[in-house]
Design an enzyme around this catalytic site. Structure first.
Site, short mmCIF file in Angstrom:
data_model
loop_
_atom_site.label_atom_id
_atom_site.label_comp_id
_atom_site.label_asym_id
_atom_site.label_seq_id
_atom_site.Cartn_x
_atom_site.Cartn_y
_atom_site.Cartn_z
CG HIS A 1 13.30 81.75 107.23
ND1 HIS A 1 13.10 83.10 107.03
CD2 HIS A 1 14.61 81.62 107.48
CE1 HIS A 1 14.25 83.74 107.14
NE2 HIS A 1 15.18 82.87 107.42
CG ASP B 1 10.09 84.76 107.05
OD1 ASP B 1 9.89 83.94 107.97
OD2 ASP B 1 10.99 84.63 106.20
CB SER C 1 16.91 84.76 109.46
OG SER C 1 17.24 84.75 108.11
N1 ARG Z 1 16.54 83.52 102.13
C1 ARG Z 1 16.17 83.63 103.51
C2 ARG Z 1 17.36 83.53 104.42
O1 ARG Z 1 18.30 82.84 104.16
C3 ARG Z 1 15.23 82.55 103.89
C4 ARG Z 1 13.89 82.79 103.40
C5 ARG Z 1 12.96 81.67 103.70
N2 ARG Z 1 11.89 81.70 102.76
C6 ARG Z 1 11.77 80.82 101.74
N3 ARG Z 1 10.83 81.00 100.87
N4 ARG Z 1 12.59 79.82 101.63
O2 ARG Z 1 17.36 84.09 105.49
#
Ligand code: ARG
Length: 722
Positions: free
Chosen positions: A95, A231, A657
């Site tokens: 992501h 991811d 992330s």
């Molecule tokens: N919630 C995660 C973050 O802010 C992002 C995950 C991305 N995956 C998704 N299915 N949108 O770091």
């Protein structure tokens, strides 16, 4: 940066006035002070020394930690990456690389859908504008900054003086080097730290799994455990032949890093030590109960409601058309991520009674303040008053920002172009040519990821929604006029506006640019909407400031009190996109009464979640084959399972992330990629029993690179500890 982009960046930075925040096993620690935590780290299982984490005279772990940013704002790190080979190879989240993967995707080469792998360095794809920064050193400059301030200054004077002295300090740090430097405030302007970085500008895409793996679970699983998402994506840093940072050139060479992380596939067990280093973006852990109420009832609530409108329109169009899906994928993901977050955070804040937690802290502050200097008295009652005074404007601002400025795209696009053209009118011929050139380039980029029919629908939906929901007193005039003229039929308005606007599509816009008439442009419906919304936004922002003129000062004094009350116990400053270290352990948890969540997941769980009728839960045939054959090789655990993800109690937030999860020896064991919904309040108040960091297991990552993609070239350049 071109002027249009600069303008939009400014607007965006204003929109970012999103609350942020934190609290204690808690701690996003500053690297230069990590020695204070050392014995605690040892107790939790850490086997290295503090110098192995951060030392400016020898190579250490910090040399392998990378902040990903954009050329326009390289000190704002949207994600973290880590160096995993002696040739500058990076791993980060899928992501995080999503925007780049999307940019390189077309219906013919859909890297989002199918994945991308460079089997030689020649196949790696450049990404102009993407930056990779590595910390050189960090220094406490609080005394230097405070020396330029005094108590007689107003907060505005004080802030100006801080900017001035910060500029001098960073200029001095850069002298005679290729470094970039910045001074960042900590603890609401109570302390100041200098950060010196190497910022690399040639960062190429190396690999990414298909989205069906890299984004497996989609919005449904986002912010949730148990998780089965691969991811990750891979990049590589290139430098000038002499090793210095340089813009993209085919003559550039792979970075020779001072340090790269070995990857350990021996596996992670419950209670194992886990340490994460990266660039957490924003937390808001010193917010008062009054500020928190505002976050919950205005910002989070309205953001969720407004974005729901947009998401529904976009999702339907994306599911109906592959080309639209590619164009909007990245924009959609950034909208939906904090859409869900806002709602989950409100649920967690309520469930955990975080307001009550804040009220307790406030009681203790008031006790502390008794007998202290006069300036510490009444701090909280002042904050309460100011937050009450700005209440009506805060809701209006959220409608304007979420519904109009960052809802549909054309109004702000049009307004930005108008501003640039006005500037061009008053410029020299040479400057004018440059502006026109940039406008063309920028438009190409914009319309590449744009669909006229979808934008028309977005405008109709959001304009109507804002019109119907914002307090009439703050409704922009242009919206009221549309409503009157079209008798509430916003769809008809949007269709009409598109017929009239030069911004409707690339063709109409490029034609307009050949002979731009700036005067006539002012009447373009998209300019009318964009400038109207923007001016109203600025006016409301000013009202907010005037209603709470002393809020920053009061908040600074409040935090000063909290630090003083805390005595010598280490306490970490709020995240602000500077590099931090957090440590803890791999740990299961109980999300609700009677429910126990294991600390890891496996490929079997991917198959359990498989649903060929739901785009979020499709499993690629090849992965299924590998699962059927149980062909996991050295990546299986002792039970013969292929581990996919695991959880730890590390303190992270957005910006982390892609951060490396390291074991007691500083080896890479996972990539942090999410937090759990039950403790989504964590940015406001760290929840010791509940807060978990969700990580991709390196064994799943290597399995995919090796067995799924067959990218032995990448496996061979990494240092793998078996
Ligand atoms: N919630 C995660 C973050 O802010 C992002 C995950 C991305 N995956 C998704 N299915 N949108 O770091």
């Amino acid at each position: 940066m071109n002027i249009k982009v600069k303008f939009l960046a400014l607007v965006l930075s204003m929109l970012m006035l999103v609350p942020s925040s934190v609290k204690a096993d808690e701690g996003m620690w500053l690297l230069s002070l990590i020695g204070k935590n050392y014995s605690d780290m040892q107790q939790k299982g850490f086997k290295l020394t503090a110098d192995d984490i951060y030392n400016i005279n020898q190579s250490c772990i910090k040399d392998a930690i990378v902040g990903l940013g954009n050329a326009g704002s390289p000190f704002w790190h949207f994600c973290t990456a880590e160096i995993v080979s002696d040739k500058g190879l990076l791993t980060t989240n899928h992501h995080c690389g999503y925007g780049q993967i999307q940019e390189h995707s077309t219906v013919e080469h859909d890297y989002l859908r199918d994945g991308f792998w460079a089997y030689t360095m020649e196949e790696e794809l450049p990404n102009p504008g993407l930056t990779a920064s590595i910390l050189v050193r960090v220094e406490d400059v609080t005394n230097q900054v405070l020396a330029a301030l005094n108590d007689d200054m107003t907060e505005a004077e004080r802030n100006k003086a801080i900017v001035e002295v910060s500029k001098q300090i960073s200029a001095k740090a850069k002298e005679g080097t290729n470094y970039e430097a910045t001074v960042k405030s900590m603890f609401n302007n109570n302390q100041f730290f200098l950060f010196v970085h190497n910022i690399y500008k040639d960062v190429r895409l190396v690999g990414a799994p298909p989205s069906s793996m890299g984004k497996f679970g989609g919005d449904t699983d986002n912010w949730m455990w148990p998780r089965h998402t691969a991811d990750f994506s891979m990049f590589r840093i290139y430098t000038a032949p002499d090793g210095s940072p340089a813009e993209y050139s085919k003559d550039n060479v792979p970075l020779k890093p001072k340090h790269h992380l070995p990857i350990n596939i021996k596996g992670v067990e419950e209670n194992d030590f886990a340490m994460i280093m990266g660039f957490p973006g924003t937390t808001n852990r010193f917010v008062t109960s009054y500020g928190l109420e505002e976050v919950m009832n205005i910002t989070n609530k309205l953001r969720y409601e407004i974005r729901t409108q947009k998401i529904n329109v976009w999702k339907a169009a994306m599911n109906a058309d592959q080309a639209v899906k590619i164009k909007y994928a990245s924009k959609y993901a950034s909208c939906s991520n904090y859409w869900k977050y806002s709602n989950e955070q409100n649920k967690a804040l309520k469930a955990l009674n975080t307001i009550g937690v804040k009220q307790d802290i406030e009681k203790r502050y008031n006790e502390w303040a008794k007998g202290k200097d006069a300036k510490y008295q009444n701090v909280l009652s002042e904050i309460e008053k100011m937050i009450a005074a700005r209440k009506p404007y805060m809701a209006a601002r959220t409608y304007l920002a979420e519904g109009l400025l960052s809802g549909p795209e054309l109004p702000m696009q049009a307004f930005g172009v108008q501003m640039a053209l006005i500037q061009a009118e008053n410029a020299t011929a040479e400057e004018k040519a440059k502006i026109m050139d940039e406008l063309k380039k920028e438009a190409k980029t914009f319309y590449k990821d744009y669909d006229q029919a979808l934008e028309t629908k977005t405008i109709a939906t959001l304009f109507e929604y804002v019109y119907k929901n914002i307090e009439p007193e703050y409704c922009p005039e242009f919206l009221a006029e549309i409503n009157k003229k079209y008798k509430g039929n916003f769809e008809k308005y949007a269709a009409d506006a598109m017929k009239k606007s030069v911004f409707a599509n690339e063709e109409t816009f490029m034609k307009f640019l050949e002979k731009p008439n700036v005067k006539k442009l002012a009447k373009d419906p998209m300019v009318v909407a964009g400038s109207g919304a923007y001016m109203d936004y600025v006016a409301v922002a000013k009202k907010i400031k005037n209603a709470a003129p002393d809020l920053d000062r009061m908040q600074r004094l409040f935090v000063y009190g909290l630090l003083d009350m805390n005595g010598n116990k280490p306490i970490a400053p709020d995240a602000n996109s500077t590099i931090r270290c957090t440590y803890g352990n791999c740990l299961a948890y109980e999300p609700r009464d009677g429910v126990y969540y294991s600390y890891y997941t496996t490929l079997d769980g991917v198959m359990e979640k498989e649903d060929p009728t739901n785009p979020e839960f499709i499993v690629p045939a090849k992965l299924k084959e590998l699962w059927n054959a149980k062909d996991y090789g050295r990546y299986a655990n002792a039970k013969g399972e292929l581990p996919t993800c695991f959880i730890t109690n590390n303190d992270i937030t957005g910006g982390n992330s892609g951060s490396p999860v390291m074991n007691a020896q500083g080896h890479l064991i996972g990539l942090a990629f999410d937090g759990n919904s039950e403790a989504m309040s964590g940015d406001i108040d760290f929840e010791e029993n509940m807060q978990r960091c969700i990580n991709l297991d390196v064994r799943y990552m290597l399995f995919i690179i090796d067995k799924f993609a067959g990218a032995k070239n990448l496996i061979n350049e990494m240092t793998i500890v078996e």
